[in-house]
Every structure is written in structure tokens, then in C-alpha cells.
Design an enzyme around this catalytic site. Structure first.
Site, PDB file in Angstrom:
ATOM      1  N   ASP A  89      11.497 -14.923  17.619  1.00 47.45           N
ATOM      2  CA  ASP A  89      12.570 -15.054  18.612  1.00 47.45           C
ATOM      3  C   ASP A  89      13.072 -13.723  19.162  1.00 47.45           C
ATOM      4  OD1 ASP A  89      12.669 -17.861  18.612  1.00 47.45           O
ATOM      5  OD2 ASP A  89      13.913 -17.878  16.810  1.00 47.45           O
ATOM      6  N   ARG A 112       0.813  -1.216   0.000  1.00 50.58           N
ATOM      7  CA  ARG A 112       0.000   0.000   0.000  1.00 50.58           C
ATOM      8  C   ARG A 112       0.852   1.275   0.000  1.00 50.58           C
ATOM      9  NH1 ARG A 112      -5.759  -1.261   3.025  1.00 50.58           N
ATOM     10  NH2 ARG A 112      -6.392  -2.783   1.438  1.00 50.58           N
ATOM     11  N   LYS A 164       3.236 -24.275  47.975  1.00 49.84           N
ATOM     12  CA  LYS A 164       2.750 -24.403  46.602  1.00 49.84           C
ATOM     13  C   LYS A 164       2.454 -25.867  46.298  1.00 49.84           C
ATOM     14  CE  LYS A 164       5.110 -20.378  44.614  1.00 49.84           C
ATOM     15  NZ  LYS A 164       6.087 -19.911  43.612  1.00 49.84           N
ATOM     16  N   GLN A 219       3.204 -21.480  18.576  1.00 50.79           N
ATOM     17  CA  GLN A 219       3.717 -20.146  18.918  1.00 50.79           C
ATOM     18  C   GLN A 219       3.906 -19.263  17.688  1.00 50.79           C
ATOM     19  OE1 GLN A 219       7.071 -20.855  22.060  1.00 50.79           O
ATOM     20  NE2 GLN A 219       6.481 -22.822  21.180  1.00 50.79           N
ATOM     21  N   ARG A 220       4.015 -19.871  16.521  1.00 48.74           N
ATOM     22  CA  ARG A 220       4.198 -19.109  15.281  1.00 48.74           C
ATOM     23  C   ARG A 220       2.867 -18.714  14.650  1.00 48.74           C
ATOM     24  NH1 ARG A 220       8.852 -21.894  11.553  1.00 48.74           N
ATOM     25  NH2 ARG A 220      10.662 -21.408  12.846  1.00 48.74           N
ATOM     26  N   ARG A 233       0.181 -30.865  40.221  1.00 49.21           N
ATOM     27  CA  ARG A 233       1.242 -31.320  39.334  1.00 49.21           C
ATOM     28  C   ARG A 233       2.302 -30.252  39.086  1.00 49.21           C
ATOM     29  NH1 ARG A 233      -2.756 -34.352  35.011  1.00 49.21           N
ATOM     30  NH2 ARG A 233      -2.733 -36.394  36.023  1.00 49.21           N
TER      31      ARG A 233
END
EC number: 2.7.1.11
Length: 328
Positions: free
Chosen positions: A132, A29, A218, A260-261, A167
Site C-alpha cells: 500500500d 546475511r 474513444k 497484487q500481493r 467496452r
């Protein structure tokens, strides 16, 4: 304005990152606004060698600012590493009448562009697109903000099940050479420990930290692990070590991987990509070449590509200190 540039190519290379489409849109553009032709080069350097080109106008990039991935595709190209391959690419650009190009990618993509510029004197401009956040010359790369938000959202959901079943979860995130994703997402998600390539926490210290967490009350814990962390061979080895030395924990591993990408880019990444696209085209038309567009202190800056690819960005020591305090 450098009047000899009448047609600009744009392509994405290397790993995809959310916001790449927003950067493509911005380049296209801006060219349309300045009455410059824009050519999309498909599949990166491979498409350049094969002449896989398509003219793009303002309407051809409608409704892509919100989409992840890249409409121009990306591919590895071993042939471009050779002088003969780069000559083929140059011949295709000349045949198409392309006078300059904008490459959206990371270190490997920029290294190819710099070499191409040196060999043929061809005007090039880089836009950093990688989750990254590891490129010198820019505080943020396109895709990083989206990636860390994706990780935080995933960890929030993992914490729900970790708390329900008492866990310990090791959550592996991307970051083979740098720990920016792990550190930022770890602080944002309230992880009990963050393991990154830049700091060797050590297995014994990790176990002691988890013991302290257990003693403090915890009942569950989240440990964010960058894939390049040096403590163990891999996240599954870490799991086995902790199970052996802390049998009180029910340990699970979650590898987030390529999610993640993906996904819709955040507003931050869309705005950053839009700004960088405008700057890249305007800089080429001003006669500048062999630079990467970056952002520092909210201002856009140009960094020589040779400087940008020299080394990885350093980890934020202040954020490491904050992380240590938050995991008390």
C-alpha cells in the site's frame, strides 16, 4: 557497536508483500557477515508466543531473493494484543537468548513492536513491507513497486479485450485507505479515470467524464478504482450506475484482488529490501531501537516507529495533476 546484542530475531507480520524474502535474506546475511546469530521467527507474533524459532545462516536463505510471499509465513495474533500474550512472547525470546528483533511489516506490526519495546525495553527495528505504500517515514515500502507493475501488466491485457469489444472496464485494485496503487498504476496504464479514497470525484462527474471520452472518439475506456473509493458502496454499484446513465457503454468489472500481493519482486524492491535489511541490523548493533528504516531521496533514514504509525502517507498532488492532464 552494542556488544550485548549477540542474537537477532527476524519475522514477517501482517499482509505479505513481494520483497519480504529479500529483506529476510538481507537481515540473515548481514548477521552472518557481522558474526551475529540470526533466528527466524515463524508466523509473526503468533510464532513468537509459541516459540516457533529456527536458526538461520547465510546458506539457509539461498535462492529466495526472487520469490514472492514470505518463507517465514505470516499470521494474525489476537493474543499478542494482550499483556499476557506479550509476556509469553518475551519469555520465549529470553528462553531462546534472542537480544533484539527486526520486524518486516506494516502499521499494525510496528504498533505491536513499539508497545513491546515500551513494556520490556526490548530492542526492536522495523522494515516497511506493504504493497500500500502508506507508512510515514519512507517514500517507498517493500512490495509497492512490484504491486503497481502487476496492476499495469494486468490492465494492459484488459485494455486489449476492452478495445476489441468497445467496452468500459472498471478495474478494482487494492487500497482500502489510500490510493497510491490506483493513482500510480492508473497513470502508468493510461487509465481514463482514477478513483481513489482521497478524492471524491462524484458519480455525476464520473459520468460526464465518460461522456466526454465517448464524444472525443474513444471506443473503450479503463477506470481504475481503489477498493476504498468513496463514490459508491463498491465497484459493482458503480457499474450499475454507469449502465443506467450511459447505456451506450458495455460495462465490465475486473477485481484484481490478491494477485497484487504475489509474483516475483521487481529489481527495485529487491535492492530496497537488501539495503533496508543491512541498515536494520547495523542500527540495532549501534544501540538504536524503536525505529523504522525508510528511504527518502534515495538515502536510508531512521524514523521513530511512533512517528511512522501516526498517520497514512499523503497522496502525491503533482501526480494527481498529471493524471488530470493525461485523461484529457
Amino acid at each position: 557497536m552494542a556488544s550485548e546484542i549477540k542474537k537477532i530475531g527476524v519475522f514477517t507480520s501482517g499482509g505479505d508483500a513481494p520483497g519480504m524474502n529479500a529483506a529476510i535474506r538481507s537481515v540473515v546475511r548481514t548477521c552472518a557477515y557481522l558474526k551475529i546469530e540470526c533466528i527466524g521467527i515463524y508466523r509473526g507474533y503468533q510464532g513468537m508466543i509459541e516459540g516457533d524459532f529456527k536458526a538461520l545462516d547465510a546458506r539457509s536463505v539461498n535462492n529466495i531473493i526472487n520469490k514472492g510471499g514470505t518463507i517465514l509465513k505470516s499470521a494474525r495474533c489476537e493474543e499478542f494484543r494482550t499483556k499476557q500474550g506479550r509476556q509469553k512472547a518475551y519469555d520465549q525470546l529470553v528462553k531462546e537468548g534472542i537480544d533484539a528483533f527486526v520486524v518486516i511489516g506494516g502499521n499494525g506490526s510496528f504498533n505491536g513492536a513499539m508497545l513491546f519495546n515500551e513494556e520490556f525495553g526490548f530492542p526492536v527495528m522495523g522494515i516497511p513491507g506493504t504493497i500500500d505504500n502508506d507508512i510515514l517515514g519512507s517514500s517507498y515500502t517493500i512490495g509497492f513497486d512490484t504491486a503497481i507493475n502487476t496492476v499495469v501488466e494486468a490492465v494492459d491485457k484488459i485494455r486489449d479485450t476492452a478495445s476489441s469489444h468497445n467496452r468500459l472496464f472498471f478495474v478494482e485494485v487494492m487500497g482500502r485507505d489510500v490510493g497510491h496503487i490506483a493513482l500510480n498504476a492508473g497513470v502508468g496504464a493510461g487509465a481514463e479515470e482514477i478513483l481513489i479514497p482521497e478524492l471524491n470525484l462524484g458519480l455525476e462527474r464520473l459520468v460526464e467524464s465518460l461522456k466526454r471520452s465517448k464524444k472525443s472518439g474513444k471506443s473503450s475506456s479503463i477506470v481504475i478504482v481503489a477498493e476504498g473509493d468513496k463514490i459508491g458502496k463498491n465497484v459493482f454499484e458503480l457499474k450499475e450506475y454507469v449502465e443506467e446513465h450511459l447505456p451506450i457503454y458495455d460495462v465490465r468489472v475486473s477485481v484484481l484482488g490478491h494477485m497484487q500481493r504475489g509474483g516475483n519482486p521487481t529489481c527495485f524492491d529487491r535492492v530496497l529490501a537488501s539495503r533496508m535489511g543491512v541498515k536494520a541490523v547495523e542500527s540495532l548493533l549501534e544501540g538504536k531501537s524503536n525505529f523504522m528504516v525508510g528511504i527518502k531521496d534515495t538515502k536510508l533514514v531512521l524514523t521513530p516507529i511512533a512517528e511512522a504509525i501516526k498517520a497514512h502517507t499523503e497522496i502525491d498532488q503533482e501526480l494527481i495533476r498529471v493524471s488530470d492532464i493525461m485523461t484529457t
